[in-house]
Design a protein around this motif. Structure first.
Motif, PDB file in Angstrom:
ATOM      1  N   MET A 136       0.989  -1.219  -0.010  1.00  0.00           N
ATOM      2  CA  MET A 136       0.092  -0.027   0.207  1.00  0.00           C
ATOM      3  C   MET A 136       0.831   1.298  -0.027  1.00  0.00           C
ATOM      4  N   ILE A 137       0.752   2.334  -0.989  1.00  0.00           N
ATOM      5  CA  ILE A 137       1.350   3.322  -1.058  1.00  0.00           C
ATOM      6  C   ILE A 137       0.609   4.505  -0.328  1.00  0.00           C
ATOM      7  N   ASP A 138       1.285   4.971   0.750  1.00  0.00           N
ATOM      8  CA  ASP A 138       0.702   6.148   1.351  1.00  0.00           C
ATOM      9  C   ASP A 138       0.711   7.398   0.514  1.00  0.00           C
ATOM     10  N   THR A 139      -0.325   7.973   0.544  1.00  0.00           N
ATOM     11  CA  THR A 139      -0.373   9.177  -0.158  1.00  0.00           C
ATOM     12  C   THR A 139      -0.148  10.542   0.622  1.00  0.00           C
ATOM     13  N   PRO A 140       0.895  11.316   0.169  1.00  0.00           N
ATOM     14  CA  PRO A 140       1.204  12.184   0.916  1.00  0.00           C
ATOM     15  C   PRO A 140       0.274  13.407   1.221  1.00  0.00           C
ATOM     16  N   PRO A 141       0.310  13.997   2.470  1.00  0.00           N
ATOM     17  CA  PRO A 141      -0.736  14.907   2.760  1.00  0.00           C
ATOM     18  C   PRO A 141      -0.777  16.039   1.944  1.00  0.00           C
ATOM     19  N   THR A 142      -1.895  16.911   1.525  1.00  0.00           N
ATOM     20  CA  THR A 142      -1.843  18.241   0.633  1.00  0.00           C
ATOM     21  C   THR A 142      -2.418  18.963   1.792  1.00  0.00           C
ATOM     22  N   ALA A 143      -1.906  20.058   1.382  1.00  0.00           N
ATOM     23  CA  ALA A 143      -2.320  21.306   2.313  1.00  0.00           C
ATOM     24  C   ALA A 143      -3.559  21.779   1.967  1.00  0.00           C
ATOM     25  N   ALA A 144      -4.243  22.364   3.244  1.00  0.00           N
ATOM     26  CA  ALA A 144      -5.538  22.490   3.348  1.00  0.00           C
ATOM     27  C   ALA A 144      -5.612  24.115   2.585  1.00  0.00           C
ATOM     28  N   PRO A 145      -6.651  24.510   1.787  1.00  0.00           N
ATOM     29  CA  PRO A 145      -6.730  25.639   1.274  1.00  0.00           C
ATOM     30  C   PRO A 145      -6.952  27.006   2.319  1.00  0.00           C
ATOM     31  N   HIS A 146      -6.357  27.694   2.263  1.00  0.00           N
ATOM     32  CA  HIS A 146      -6.345  28.837   3.194  1.00  0.00           C
ATOM     33  C   HIS A 146      -7.352  30.027   2.768  1.00  0.00           C
ATOM     34  N   ILE A 147      -8.551  30.202   3.332  1.00  0.00           N
ATOM     35  CA  ILE A 147      -9.424  31.084   2.891  1.00  0.00           C
ATOM     36  C   ILE A 147      -9.700  32.176   3.953  1.00  0.00           C
ATOM     37  N   VAL A 148      -9.688  33.299   3.459  1.00  0.00           N
ATOM     38  CA  VAL A 148      -9.833  34.528   4.113  1.00  0.00           C
ATOM     39  C   VAL A 148     -11.422  35.081   4.068  1.00  0.00           C
ATOM     40  N   ILE A 149     -11.857  35.077   5.272  1.00  0.00           N
ATOM     41  CA  ILE A 149     -13.131  35.860   5.230  1.00  0.00           C
ATOM     42  C   ILE A 149     -13.213  37.343   5.540  1.00  0.00           C
ATOM     43  N   PHE A 150     -13.521  38.384   4.805  1.00  0.00           N
ATOM     44  CA  PHE A 150     -13.241  39.648   5.055  1.00  0.00           C
ATOM     45  C   PHE A 150     -14.446  40.619   5.252  1.00  0.00           C
ATOM     46  N   ASP A 151     -14.767  41.171   6.075  1.00  0.00           N
ATOM     47  CA  ASP A 151     -15.837  41.879   6.568  1.00  0.00           C
ATOM     48  C   ASP A 151     -15.479  43.279   7.450  1.00  0.00           C
ATOM     49  N   SER A 152     -16.344  44.436   7.024  1.00  0.00           N
ATOM     50  CA  SER A 152     -16.026  45.456   8.271  1.00  0.00           C
ATOM     51  C   SER A 152     -16.189  45.226   9.345  1.00  0.00           C
ATOM     52  N   GLY A 153     -17.077  44.437   9.918  1.00  0.00           N
ATOM     53  CA  GLY A 153     -17.400  43.885  11.288  1.00  0.00           C
ATOM     54  C   GLY A 153     -17.412  42.342  11.456  1.00  0.00           C
ATOM     55  N   VAL A 154     -18.652  42.076  12.175  1.00  0.00           N
ATOM     56  CA  VAL A 154     -18.449  40.379  12.347  1.00  0.00           C
ATOM     57  C   VAL A 154     -19.670  39.515  11.465  1.00  0.00           C
ATOM     58  N   GLY A 155     -20.265  40.288  10.541  1.00  0.00           N
ATOM     59  CA  GLY A 155     -21.187  39.935   9.724  1.00  0.00           C
ATOM     60  C   GLY A 155     -20.836  38.555   8.992  1.00  0.00           C
ATOM     61  N   GLY A 156     -19.616  38.856   8.360  1.00  0.00           N
ATOM     62  CA  GLY A 156     -18.992  37.948   7.690  1.00  0.00           C
ATOM     63  C   GLY A 156     -18.979  36.400   8.526  1.00  0.00           C
ATOM     64  N   LEU A 157     -18.995  36.306   9.692  1.00  0.00           N
ATOM     65  CA  LEU A 157     -19.228  35.001  10.350  1.00  0.00           C
ATOM     66  C   LEU A 157     -20.456  34.307  10.001  1.00  0.00           C
ATOM     67  N   SER A 158     -21.428  34.696   9.298  1.00  0.00           N
ATOM     68  CA  SER A 158     -22.290  34.020   8.714  1.00  0.00           C
ATOM     69  C   SER A 158     -21.778  33.449   7.579  1.00  0.00           C
ATOM     70  N   ILE A 159     -20.968  34.153   6.671  1.00  0.00           N
ATOM     71  CA  ILE A 159     -20.445  33.306   5.503  1.00  0.00           C
ATOM     72  C   ILE A 159     -19.254  32.011   5.933  1.00  0.00           C
ATOM     73  N   LEU A 160     -18.889  32.607   6.959  1.00  0.00           N
ATOM     74  CA  LEU A 160     -17.818  31.445   7.478  1.00  0.00           C
ATOM     75  C   LEU A 160     -18.749  30.413   7.933  1.00  0.00           C
ATOM     76  N   GLN A 161     -19.588  30.637   8.344  1.00  0.00           N
ATOM     77  CA  GLN A 161     -20.448  29.313   9.224  1.00  0.00           C
ATOM     78  C   GLN A 161     -20.789  28.376   8.051  1.00  0.00           C
ATOM     79  N   ALA A 162     -21.256  28.952   6.673  1.00  0.00           N
ATOM     80  CA  ALA A 162     -21.888  28.282   5.741  1.00  0.00           C
ATOM     81  C   ALA A 162     -20.445  27.698   5.088  1.00  0.00           C
ATOM     82  N   ALA A 163     -19.524  28.244   4.860  1.00  0.00           N
ATOM     83  CA  ALA A 163     -18.188  27.893   4.087  1.00  0.00           C
ATOM     84  C   ALA A 163     -17.517  26.804   4.876  1.00  0.00           C
ATOM     85  N   ARG A 164     -17.475  26.731   6.204  1.00  0.00           N
ATOM     86  CA  ARG A 164     -16.992  25.744   6.857  1.00  0.00           C
ATOM     87  C   ARG A 164     -17.840  24.439   6.746  1.00  0.00           C
TER      88      ARG A 164
END
Length: 282
Positions: free
Chosen positions: A1-29
């Motif tokens: 059995m050949i081990d597959t090397p781990p791949t990097a998790a994509p780094h996603i930045v959620i930007f907002d003027s306040g904390v409203g973007g946490l609603s998008i973060l929740q859906a994205a997670r």
């Protein structure tokens, strides 16, 4: 059995003027459970919804450019702010080589869902007035009657809720009154059956909004559509990071007691540390 090397998790930045973007973060997670997320709040420039267009464009671009200089392994930028998206996206997409995802008011799906072809649009005052929003209505909801309500107070209430303050449906009633009250812009309130939450702060108050309105009114926001768009890009790019697991943080542009009061909420969203981003003066 050949081990597959781990791949990097994509780094996603959620930007907002306040904390409203946490609603998008929740859906994205939910859409990308193995994604690596950072949150970036320009609380030093909050709110954007009542600022002139040129100010929002310059401010959003300066903040994101400063962040990119500090954190150089971002795979996808998400502008989780309707105001910033409608104004600054073209400039941001010219500047960054990585994908930049914007938030669009969910007018098209709301028009498709509405049986009565009578919908509400709840947004910041700037978004309600902006020609971009009017074009969306003309393109996707021309067969609907649209009742538009602009509120900055609702943004503030959402911010307070995430700081552990209790928000009652009664506090929302004056804000939502134009949606349920007879007027020249709302000639048959009983027909309204769909409401667009056209600010990322507003889904954070979805329970309170639903309680203040008739149960027949469906609430529609952009969270799921944006999460799918993020997933689209993460499937098509090679992550910049070389390691599969690295720490991520919640970043703010101003340190104050209000920021510290978010620590418990941010922990629930997966962030154990708050960091300060320095924004150079123009």
């Amino acid at each position: 059995m050949i081990d597959t090397p781990p791949t990097a998790a994509p780094h996603i930045v959620i930007f907002d003027s306040g904390v409203g973007g946490l609603s998008i973060l929740q859906a994205a997670r939910q859409q990308l459970p193995h994604g690596r997320f950072s949150y970036l709040s320009d609380n030093g420039g909050f709110p954007y919804g009542n600022k002139p267009a040129h100010h929002v464009i310059d401010r959003a671009c300066r903040v994101l450019e400063s962040f990119a200089a500090e954190v150089d392994d971002v795979d996808v930028y998400v502008i989780a702010c309707n105001t910033a998206s409608t104004l600054a996206l073209p400039r941001l997409r010219r500047h960054f080589t990585r994908p930049v995802v914007g938030v669009v008011p969910a007018i098209k799906p709301a028009a498709e869902l509405s049986r009565n072809k009578y919908i509400g649009l709840l947004a910041t005052p700037g978004t309600v007035k902006r020609s971009y929003t009017k074009r969306l209505i003309e393109e996707f909801a021309s067969d609907c009657h649209v009742v538009s309500v602009g509120s900055s107070a609702l943004v503030e209430l959402a911010e307070r809720k995430l700081r552990q303050e209790y928000i009652s449906p009664e506090q929302l009633q004056p804000i939502l009154a134009p949606l349920i009250t007879l007027s020249s812009s709302n000639p048959t309130p009983a027909r309204l059956d769909t409401l667009v939450l056209a600010c990322t702060h507003f889904p954070l108050l979805a329970d309170e909004i639903a309680q203040a309105l008739s149960p027949r009114v469906q609430l529609v926001d952009s969270g799921l559509a944006i999460a799918r768009r993020i997933a689209y890009w993460t499937e098509r790019i090679q992550p910049l990071a070389s390691l599969p697991t690295q720490p991520t943080y919640a970043w703010f542009t101003r340190a104050d007691s209000s920021t510290e009061s978010l620590s418990d909420t941010l922990a629930l969203f997966g962030f154990d540390e708050i960091r300060l981003l320095h924004i150079p003066t123009p």
